[in-house]
Design a protein around this motif. Structure first.
Motif, short mmCIF file in Angstrom:
data_model
loop_
_atom_site.label_atom_id
_atom_site.label_comp_id
_atom_site.label_asym_id
_atom_site.label_seq_id
_atom_site.Cartn_x
_atom_site.Cartn_y
_atom_site.Cartn_z
N UNK A 1 0.84 -1.20 0.00
CA UNK A 1 0.00 0.00 0.00
C UNK A 1 0.88 1.25 0.00
N UNK A 2 1.87 1.29 0.89
CA UNK A 2 2.76 2.46 0.95
C UNK A 2 3.46 2.68 -0.38
N UNK A 3 3.93 1.60 -1.00
CA UNK A 3 4.64 1.71 -2.27
C UNK A 3 3.71 2.21 -3.38
N UNK A 4 2.57 1.52 -3.56
CA UNK A 4 1.66 1.86 -4.65
C UNK A 4 1.10 3.28 -4.52
N UNK A 5 0.71 3.65 -3.32
CA UNK A 5 0.15 4.99 -3.12
C UNK A 5 1.28 6.03 -3.19
N UNK A 6 2.46 5.66 -2.75
CA UNK A 6 3.63 6.54 -2.90
C UNK A 6 3.94 6.83 -4.35
N UNK A 7 3.74 5.83 -5.22
CA UNK A 7 3.95 6.02 -6.66
C UNK A 7 2.97 7.03 -7.23
N UNK A 8 1.83 7.18 -6.57
CA UNK A 8 0.82 8.15 -7.00
C UNK A 8 1.05 9.52 -6.35
N UNK A 9 2.12 9.62 -5.55
CA UNK A 9 2.48 10.90 -4.97
C UNK A 9 1.93 11.18 -3.59
N UNK A 10 1.44 10.16 -2.91
CA UNK A 10 0.86 10.37 -1.58
C UNK A 10 1.55 9.47 -0.56
N UNK A 11 1.99 10.06 0.52
CA UNK A 11 2.60 9.32 1.63
C UNK A 11 1.64 9.33 2.81
N UNK A 12 1.68 8.30 3.65
CA UNK A 12 0.80 8.33 4.83
C UNK A 12 1.22 9.43 5.80
N UNK A 13 0.24 9.99 6.49
CA UNK A 13 0.53 11.01 7.49
C UNK A 13 1.19 10.38 8.72
N UNK A 14 0.84 9.14 8.99
CA UNK A 14 1.35 8.45 10.18
C UNK A 14 1.27 6.94 9.95
N UNK A 15 2.26 6.23 10.47
CA UNK A 15 2.31 4.77 10.36
C UNK A 15 2.67 4.21 11.74
N UNK A 16 1.97 3.14 12.14
CA UNK A 16 2.29 2.48 13.40
C UNK A 16 2.15 0.97 13.24
N UNK A 17 2.93 0.23 14.05
CA UNK A 17 2.73 -1.20 14.18
C UNK A 17 3.69 -2.10 13.43
N UNK A 18 4.66 -1.53 12.70
CA UNK A 18 5.57 -2.38 11.93
C UNK A 18 6.42 -3.28 12.84
N UNK A 19 6.69 -2.85 14.06
CA UNK A 19 7.57 -3.64 14.95
C UNK A 19 7.00 -5.03 15.21
N UNK A 20 5.72 -5.11 15.55
CA UNK A 20 5.12 -6.42 15.81
C UNK A 20 4.45 -7.04 14.61
N UNK A 21 4.02 -6.20 13.69
CA UNK A 21 3.37 -6.62 12.44
C UNK A 21 2.10 -7.45 12.66
N UNK A 22 1.42 -7.26 13.80
CA UNK A 22 0.13 -7.92 13.99
C UNK A 22 -1.02 -6.96 13.75
N UNK A 23 -0.74 -5.64 13.82
CA UNK A 23 -1.73 -4.62 13.51
C UNK A 23 -0.97 -3.39 13.03
N UNK A 24 -0.95 -3.19 11.75
CA UNK A 24 -0.25 -2.06 11.16
C UNK A 24 -1.29 -1.04 10.70
N UNK A 25 -1.09 0.20 11.10
CA UNK A 25 -2.02 1.27 10.74
C UNK A 25 -1.31 2.24 9.81
N UNK A 26 -1.94 2.51 8.67
CA UNK A 26 -1.47 3.52 7.72
C UNK A 26 -2.53 4.61 7.69
N UNK A 27 -2.18 5.79 8.18
CA UNK A 27 -3.13 6.89 8.29
C UNK A 27 -2.91 7.86 7.14
N UNK A 28 -3.87 7.91 6.22
CA UNK A 28 -3.82 8.83 5.09
C UNK A 28 -4.76 10.02 5.32
#
Length: 118
Positions: free
Chosen positions: A55-82
């Motif tokens: 999601x981050x890659x594909x939407x980044x290709x369209x010129x939009x980055x998430x405002x905030x990202x959380x949860x990559x450390x455990x990877x059981x609940x990752x939130x991408x806030x657009x």
């Protein structure tokens, strides 16, 4: 980028990476948090990370980055806030435990079939 284009891009990226049970819920009438929640689960923590990365890659290709990202450390609940759209990428058991669909059941279920056609 319009909100519809962002929704379509996110849902398509999740579908391309075999995200399970993709749900889009309109919550704009219920809260100021966001207009939409997109909820999906992966089959492993590696899969959940791959879904969020896509999601981050594909939407980044369209010129939009998430405002905030959380949860990559455990990877059981990752939130991408657009901002107006928040993506929740769960490990299957974590999704069942938190049951966001039940918590936001007053929201409007969005038919995503049009977003994954192409």
């Amino acid at each position: 980028m319009t909100q519809n284009e962002l929704l379509k891009g996110i849902i398509k990226a999740l579908d391309d990476k075999k995200g399970e049970d993709i749900q889009a819920i309109g919550i704009g009438d219920l809260t100021i948090i966001a207009d939409y929640f997109i909820i999906v689960n992966g089959t492993s923590t590696t899969h959940t990370k791959a879904l969020a990365d896509e999601v981050e890659y594909q939407i980044g290709q369209l010129g939009r980055k998430p405002d905030h990202v959380e949860g990559y450390a455990g990877s059981t609940w990752i939130i991408l806030d657009y901002g107006d759209i928040v993506v929740h990428v769960f490990y299957k058991e974590t999704r069942e435990f938190y049951s966001l669909e039940r918590l936001w059941s007053d929201g409007k279920q969005i038919d995503i079939s049009d977003f994954i056609k192409d």
